[in-house]
Design an enzyme around this catalytic site. Structure first.
Site, PDB file in Angstrom:
ATOM      1  N   ASP A 183     -11.471   2.816   3.565  1.00  0.00           N
ATOM      2  CA  ASP A 183     -11.888   1.411   3.493  1.00  0.00           C
ATOM      3  C   ASP A 183     -13.398   1.289   3.273  1.00  0.00           C
ATOM      4  O   ASP A 183     -13.890   0.227   2.881  1.00  0.00           O
ATOM      5  CB  ASP A 183     -11.585   0.702   4.833  1.00  0.00           C
ATOM      6  CG  ASP A 183     -10.283  -0.083   4.811  1.00  0.00           C
ATOM      7  OD1 ASP A 183      -9.940  -0.626   3.747  1.00  0.00           O
ATOM      8  OD2 ASP A 183      -9.633  -0.164   5.873  1.00  0.00           O
TER       9      ASP A 183
ATOM     10  N   GLN B 203      -5.162  -1.309   9.374  1.00  0.00           N
ATOM     11  CA  GLN B 203      -5.082  -2.657   8.808  1.00  0.00           C
ATOM     12  C   GLN B 203      -5.731  -3.667   9.749  1.00  0.00           C
ATOM     13  O   GLN B 203      -5.460  -3.679  10.948  1.00  0.00           O
ATOM     14  CB  GLN B 203      -3.599  -3.010   8.551  1.00  0.00           C
ATOM     15  CG  GLN B 203      -3.373  -4.326   7.843  1.00  0.00           C
ATOM     16  CD  GLN B 203      -3.907  -4.358   6.417  1.00  0.00           C
ATOM     17  OE1 GLN B 203      -3.914  -3.348   5.712  1.00  0.00           O
ATOM     18  NE2 GLN B 203      -4.381  -5.515   5.982  1.00  0.00           N
TER      19      GLN B 203
ATOM     20  N   LYS C 123       0.839  -1.204   0.000  1.00  0.00           N
ATOM     21  CA  LYS C 123       0.000   0.000   0.000  1.00  0.00           C
ATOM     22  C   LYS C 123       0.870   1.250   0.000  1.00  0.00           C
ATOM     23  O   LYS C 123       0.644   2.186  -0.766  1.00  0.00           O
ATOM     24  CB  LYS C 123      -0.926   0.014   1.225  1.00  0.00           C
ATOM     25  CG  LYS C 123      -2.115  -0.905   1.070  1.00  0.00           C
ATOM     26  CD  LYS C 123      -2.903  -1.076   2.359  1.00  0.00           C
ATOM     27  CE  LYS C 123      -3.914  -2.205   2.175  1.00  0.00           C
ATOM     28  NZ  LYS C 123      -4.599  -2.605   3.390  1.00  0.00           N
TER      29      LYS C 123
HETATM   30  N1  GUN Z   1      -7.399  -6.751   5.882  1.00  0.00           N
HETATM   31  C1  GUN Z   1      -7.733  -7.520   4.812  1.00  0.00           C
HETATM   32  N2  GUN Z   1      -8.348  -6.776   3.870  1.00  0.00           N
HETATM   33  C2  GUN Z   1      -8.408  -5.513   4.365  1.00  0.00           C
HETATM   34  C3  GUN Z   1      -8.919  -4.288   3.829  1.00  0.00           C
HETATM   35  O1  GUN Z   1      -9.472  -4.213   2.721  1.00  0.00           O
HETATM   36  N3  GUN Z   1      -8.772  -3.203   4.635  1.00  0.00           N
HETATM   37  C4  GUN Z   1      -8.187  -3.272   5.862  1.00  0.00           C
HETATM   38  N4  GUN Z   1      -8.118  -2.157   6.574  1.00  0.00           N
HETATM   39  N5  GUN Z   1      -7.704  -4.386   6.379  1.00  0.00           N
HETATM   40  C5  GUN Z   1      -7.821  -5.502   5.620  1.00  0.00           C
END
Ligand code: GUN
Length: 295
Positions: A121, A98, A54
């Site tokens: 998100d 996350q 990311k």
């Molecule tokens: N963990 C797995 N997929 C995601 C996601 O799309 N966003 C976040 N914040 N954590 C995750």
């Protein structure tokens, strides 16, 4: 005829290039860049890989990237305090915590503490509600949003299509259902308690598999000519003692019947981060009271 491979990697690359161009032009004209803050609590190895990617792709698109690594024993109060700082920082446009979070932290409390306008998100209850109501200005969860774009690119109009989603998670299954409903598909959400899953899948024009179980959806469950979107990323051991990534769908047998199918890796996975960058740009413009771009 074997299925056409739906190349999410190429689609995501193309989208990131368009986002990068927009960010550069915006900076030249207005002097600001969108900024994304990512918080990771603890050292879950899969999370560390996602977070690293990311940060890298955010920077490659010309955006500001802020990364906060907090120890695994961080208290909920300390995490909320960090989110409070980022909520109040006008230099931060997107906040991503996350998941999964360590046991001592209530995930839902954390998600709902993020300013919904910075919730890239799309997990905050307000954004979930806006998506469900079809109200404007929702930030939309990245993985299902990416799946929708791949489906629309491959099939065009989704009106009247029978769509079956296998899996009912808040991150993928439920928002996917809302997006497909919004696109006028007829939507079924199947899950571990559904009766006769093969029969439910066999009537689908679109199958979205998001259960997190390696190769659970069998090729013979797929209708001839259907479109298959595989959200699963599962690492399994091969008979030779090595490991490999597989999806939630039995790829070889499903691609013998489907018209289009996403591979694993290289299908849905790359779309998730591309949509996160997309959402960060949208949030940055909305926070400044501007009309967001379309890509
Ligand atoms: N963990 C797995 N997929 C995601 C996601 O799309 N966003 C976040 N914040 N954590 C995750």
């Amino acid at each position: 005829m074997p299925a056409q491979i739906i190349d999410g990697k190429a689609f995501a690359q193309n989208l990131r290039a368009k986002i990068g161009k927009h960010v550069a032009k915006n900076f030249a004209e207005k002097g600001w860049r969108p900024s994304l803050a990512v918080i990771q609590v603890g050292e879950n190895p899969a999370s560390s890989v996602y977070v690293k990617n990311k940060v890298k792709q955010t920077e490659e698109c010309g955006m500001e990237s802020l990364e906060f690594k907090m120890p695994a024993d961080t208290s909920q109060a300390t995490l909320l305090q960090k989110i409070d700082e980022l909520n109040n920082d006008s230099n931060v446009d997107g906040i991503l915590v996350q998941l999964p979070l360590p046991k001592q932290i209530d995930e839902s409390a954390v998600i709902n503490y993020i300013n919904p306008q910075k919730d890239v998100d799309g997990f905050h209850t307000i954004n979930v509600g806006r998506l469900n109501n079809g109200a404007g200005q929702a930030l939309i969860p990245c993985t299902p949003y990416g799946c929708l774009l791949l489906l629309q690119d491959f099939l065009g109009d989704l009106s009247g299509k029978d769509a079956v989603i296998v899996g009912r998670s808040n991150i993928v299954g439920k928002p996917m259902a809302q997006l497909l409903l919004g696109a006028n598909a007829t939507v079924t959400i199947a899950h571990s308690k559904s009766r006769d899953l093969p029969a439910i899948c066999r009537r689908a024009d679109i199958v979205v598999a998001a259960v997190g179980r390696p190769e659970m959806v069998k090729g013979e469950w797929i209708k001839e000519g259907a479109c298959v979107i595989d959200v699963g990323i599962n690492r399994i051991e091969t008979p030779e003692g090595k490991t490999k990534l597989v999806g939630d769908v039995e790829f070889a047998s499903a691609s013998a019947r489907a018209a289009g199918i996403t591979p694993v890796p290289g299908g849905v996975g790359p779309m998730t981060i591309a949509m996160l960058l997309h959402n960060t740009v949208i949030a940055a413009h909305l926070l400044r009271g501007e009309t967001p771009p379309t890509f």
